[in-house]
Design a protein around this motif. Structure first.
Motif, PDB file in Angstrom:
ATOM      1  N   TYR A 239      -1.200  -8.471   4.925  1.00  0.00           N
ATOM      2  CA  TYR A 239      -0.160  -7.939   4.390  1.00  0.00           C
ATOM      3  C   TYR A 239      -0.521  -6.824   3.802  1.00  0.00           C
ATOM      4  O   TYR A 239       0.277  -5.725   3.763  1.00  0.00           O
ATOM      5  N   VAL A 240      -1.778  -6.635   2.784  1.00  0.00           N
ATOM      6  CA  VAL A 240      -2.223  -5.363   2.236  1.00  0.00           C
ATOM      7  C   VAL A 240      -2.303  -4.426   3.222  1.00  0.00           C
ATOM      8  O   VAL A 240      -2.052  -3.317   3.350  1.00  0.00           O
ATOM      9  N   GLY A 241      -2.898  -4.782   4.570  1.00  0.00           N
ATOM     10  CA  GLY A 241      -3.179  -3.794   5.426  1.00  0.00           C
ATOM     11  C   GLY A 241      -1.709  -3.198   6.088  1.00  0.00           C
ATOM     12  O   GLY A 241      -1.773  -2.186   6.331  1.00  0.00           O
ATOM     13  N   LEU A 242      -0.585  -4.101   6.216  1.00  0.00           N
ATOM     14  CA  LEU A 242       0.531  -3.426   6.356  1.00  0.00           C
ATOM     15  C   LEU A 242       0.944  -2.598   5.393  1.00  0.00           C
ATOM     16  O   LEU A 242       1.764  -1.585   5.871  1.00  0.00           O
ATOM     17  N   ALA A 243       0.837  -3.054   4.238  1.00  0.00           N
ATOM     18  CA  ALA A 243       1.199  -2.111   3.016  1.00  0.00           C
ATOM     19  C   ALA A 243       0.839  -0.495   3.147  1.00  0.00           C
ATOM     20  O   ALA A 243       1.278   0.402   3.234  1.00  0.00           O
ATOM     21  N   ARG A 244      -0.528  -0.758   3.493  1.00  0.00           N
ATOM     22  CA  ARG A 244      -1.267   0.319   3.351  1.00  0.00           C
ATOM     23  C   ARG A 244      -0.786   1.494   4.685  1.00  0.00           C
ATOM     24  O   ARG A 244      -0.960   2.486   4.616  1.00  0.00           O
ATOM     25  N   GLU A 245      -0.827   0.587   5.804  1.00  0.00           N
ATOM     26  CA  GLU A 245      -0.233   1.308   7.046  1.00  0.00           C
ATOM     27  C   GLU A 245       0.969   1.893   6.931  1.00  0.00           C
ATOM     28  O   GLU A 245       1.252   3.348   7.375  1.00  0.00           O
ATOM     29  N   TYR A 246       1.813   1.246   6.240  1.00  0.00           N
ATOM     30  CA  TYR A 246       3.171   1.745   5.912  1.00  0.00           C
ATOM     31  C   TYR A 246       3.105   3.248   5.211  1.00  0.00           C
ATOM     32  O   TYR A 246       3.859   4.212   5.373  1.00  0.00           O
ATOM     33  N   SER A 247       2.308   2.975   4.130  1.00  0.00           N
ATOM     34  CA  SER A 247       2.315   4.269   3.305  1.00  0.00           C
ATOM     35  C   SER A 247       1.525   5.466   3.914  1.00  0.00           C
ATOM     36  O   SER A 247       1.563   6.503   3.636  1.00  0.00           O
ATOM     37  N   LEU A 248       0.652   5.054   4.987  1.00  0.00           N
ATOM     38  CA  LEU A 248      -0.143   6.097   5.464  1.00  0.00           C
ATOM     39  C   LEU A 248       1.007   6.814   6.498  1.00  0.00           C
ATOM     40  O   LEU A 248       1.019   8.178   6.903  1.00  0.00           O
ATOM     41  N   ARG A 249       1.740   5.960   7.249  1.00  0.00           N
ATOM     42  CA  ARG A 249       2.650   6.479   8.062  1.00  0.00           C
ATOM     43  C   ARG A 249       3.785   7.296   7.419  1.00  0.00           C
ATOM     44  O   ARG A 249       4.753   8.076   8.131  1.00  0.00           O
ATOM     45  N   ASN A 250       4.166   6.926   6.110  1.00  0.00           N
ATOM     46  CA  ASN A 250       5.258   7.373   5.587  1.00  0.00           C
ATOM     47  C   ASN A 250       4.975   7.489   4.011  1.00  0.00           C
ATOM     48  O   ASN A 250       4.653   6.931   3.282  1.00  0.00           O
ATOM     49  N   GLY A 297      -2.949  -2.407  -8.906  1.00  0.00           N
ATOM     50  CA  GLY A 297      -3.286  -1.203  -9.074  1.00  0.00           C
ATOM     51  C   GLY A 297      -2.878  -0.122  -7.763  1.00  0.00           C
ATOM     52  O   GLY A 297      -2.343   0.862  -7.966  1.00  0.00           O
ATOM     53  N   LEU A 298      -2.777  -0.817  -6.545  1.00  0.00           N
ATOM     54  CA  LEU A 298      -2.282   0.146  -5.384  1.00  0.00           C
ATOM     55  C   LEU A 298      -0.767   0.169  -5.549  1.00  0.00           C
ATOM     56  O   LEU A 298      -0.329   1.354  -5.571  1.00  0.00           O
ATOM     57  N   MET A 299      -0.167  -1.007  -6.010  1.00  0.00           N
ATOM     58  CA  MET A 299       1.252  -0.712  -6.244  1.00  0.00           C
ATOM     59  C   MET A 299       1.720   0.309  -7.266  1.00  0.00           C
ATOM     60  O   MET A 299       2.585   0.843  -7.124  1.00  0.00           O
ATOM     61  N   GLU A 300       0.999   0.173  -8.496  1.00  0.00           N
ATOM     62  CA  GLU A 300       1.175   0.969  -9.295  1.00  0.00           C
ATOM     63  C   GLU A 300       1.300   2.428  -8.896  1.00  0.00           C
ATOM     64  O   GLU A 300       1.968   3.534  -9.327  1.00  0.00           O
ATOM     65  N   ARG A 301      -0.026   2.807  -8.455  1.00  0.00           N
ATOM     66  CA  ARG A 301      -0.308   4.112  -7.935  1.00  0.00           C
ATOM     67  C   ARG A 301       0.877   4.512  -7.110  1.00  0.00           C
ATOM     68  O   ARG A 301       1.598   5.877  -6.927  1.00  0.00           O
ATOM     69  N   THR A 302       1.387   3.714  -6.107  1.00  0.00           N
ATOM     70  CA  THR A 302       2.374   4.053  -5.090  1.00  0.00           C
ATOM     71  C   THR A 302       3.698   4.270  -5.689  1.00  0.00           C
ATOM     72  O   THR A 302       4.578   5.072  -5.400  1.00  0.00           O
TER      73      THR A 302
END
Length: 307
Positions: A239-250, A297-302
């Protein structure tokens, strides 16, 4: 059951063996701290092996001895050392112990070889050894099943067939150490199926949904496995991979980024990590806690980028 009767017989034979060796074994002098000394005779080696080696290798990790070494690997080394120093006395007992260690390490080829050596000797352990290596030949045959390299759907089909074969052995050897070995093998294939779908999800119709389904089935089928918490962490990583992938594409700073979609993936991962982080005694507890902090940390940064 073939092995149920065998298990009781072997237990009695082991006790006989220990008594025999104890009656004729070496006398002992004052020794240094036993935590730092290799066992001096076969009685000690077998006692240590039987005390620590667990039959249920599916639910429990292989225990460590006082030196921190896997007891199965340590026993093999100590038996080699014993034979170098004392020759081939009690060879059947040594070979049967060695075969049992290899069996629980899932090295079926070597286990079969040593069980066969005992069977050929014709002693009191010959019968149990014969039954054991005959059962393990089926394990070996299934574990060597060739997997197709070209067609992904055929690959999955063969994996499904292999799981069915292991499940049949689980039923056949219910309540014995061979049941637990078969469960380990079935779990290994179930995990391989999920990994294969995860790697190929972009080539498959509804690939992401298939991965989620695969992890869900893996967890429901192997809830009692020693690897259960590992599977939860792997699912969270997905799921973290999906989140990162989504933020890279958008781009989170752009207009097309949907924070709810991103956080949906992240919250799914967080729930899985949190389940493991709350499990006292789990080997993965610290790792899960670290993953949780990293995800926060990833969520806060995003979120900050998306404002």
């Amino acid at each position: 059951m073939l092995f149920a009767h065998h298990h009781k017989t072997v237990t009695a034979l082991w006790l006989w063996a220990l008594v025999l060796i104890g009656a004729t074994g070496c006398t002992r002098t004052e020794a240094p701290d036993p935590r730092y000394v290799q066992p001096a005779n076969l009685l000690e080696i077998i006692n240590e092996f039987r005390r620590l080696s667990r039959e249920d290798v599916y639910r429990f990790d292989i225990p460590k001895d006082v030196t921190g070494t896997n007891i199965l690997k340590a026993t093999l080394l100590r038996l080699d050392d014993y034979q170098r120093k004392h020759g081939n006395g009690y060879n059947d007992i040594v070979e049967f112990t060695r075969a049992t260690a290899y069996e629980r390490l899932r090295n079926y080829e070597r286990a079969i070889r040593h069980y066969r050596n005992v069977a050929r000797g014709g002693g009191e352990l010959a019968g149990p050894a014969t039954r054991q290596f005959e059962a393990l030949r089926t394990f070996q045959r299934i574990s060597r099943t060739a997997l197709p390299k070209e067609d992904p759907f055929e690959y999955i089909k063969v994996l499904d067939d292999v799981v069915l074969a292991w499940n049949a052995l689980i039923r056949e050897h219910e309540g014995t150490p061979l049941e637990y070995l078969a469960r380990v093998e079935a779990e290994r294939i179930d995990r391989a199926k999920v990994a294969f779908v995860e790697l190929n999800r972009h080539r498959l119709n509804q690939g992401n949904e298939l991965v989620v389904l695969g992890y869900s089935q893996l967890l429901s089928r192997h809830v009692r496995s020693k690897n259960y918490h590992r599977h939860l962490l792997d699912f969270g990583d997905y799921y973290v991979g999906l989140a990162r992938e989504y933020s890279l594409r958008n781009d989170p700073q752009g207009l097309d980024f949907d924070i709810e979609t991103f956080e949906g993936f992240a919250r799914s991962a967080m729930k899985l990590y949190a389940e493991v982080a709350q499990q006292d005694g789990a080997l993965e507890k610290l790792e899960a806690g670290a993953k949780l902090e990293g995800l926060k940390g990833l969520m806060e940064r995003t979120r900050r980028l998306n404002r």
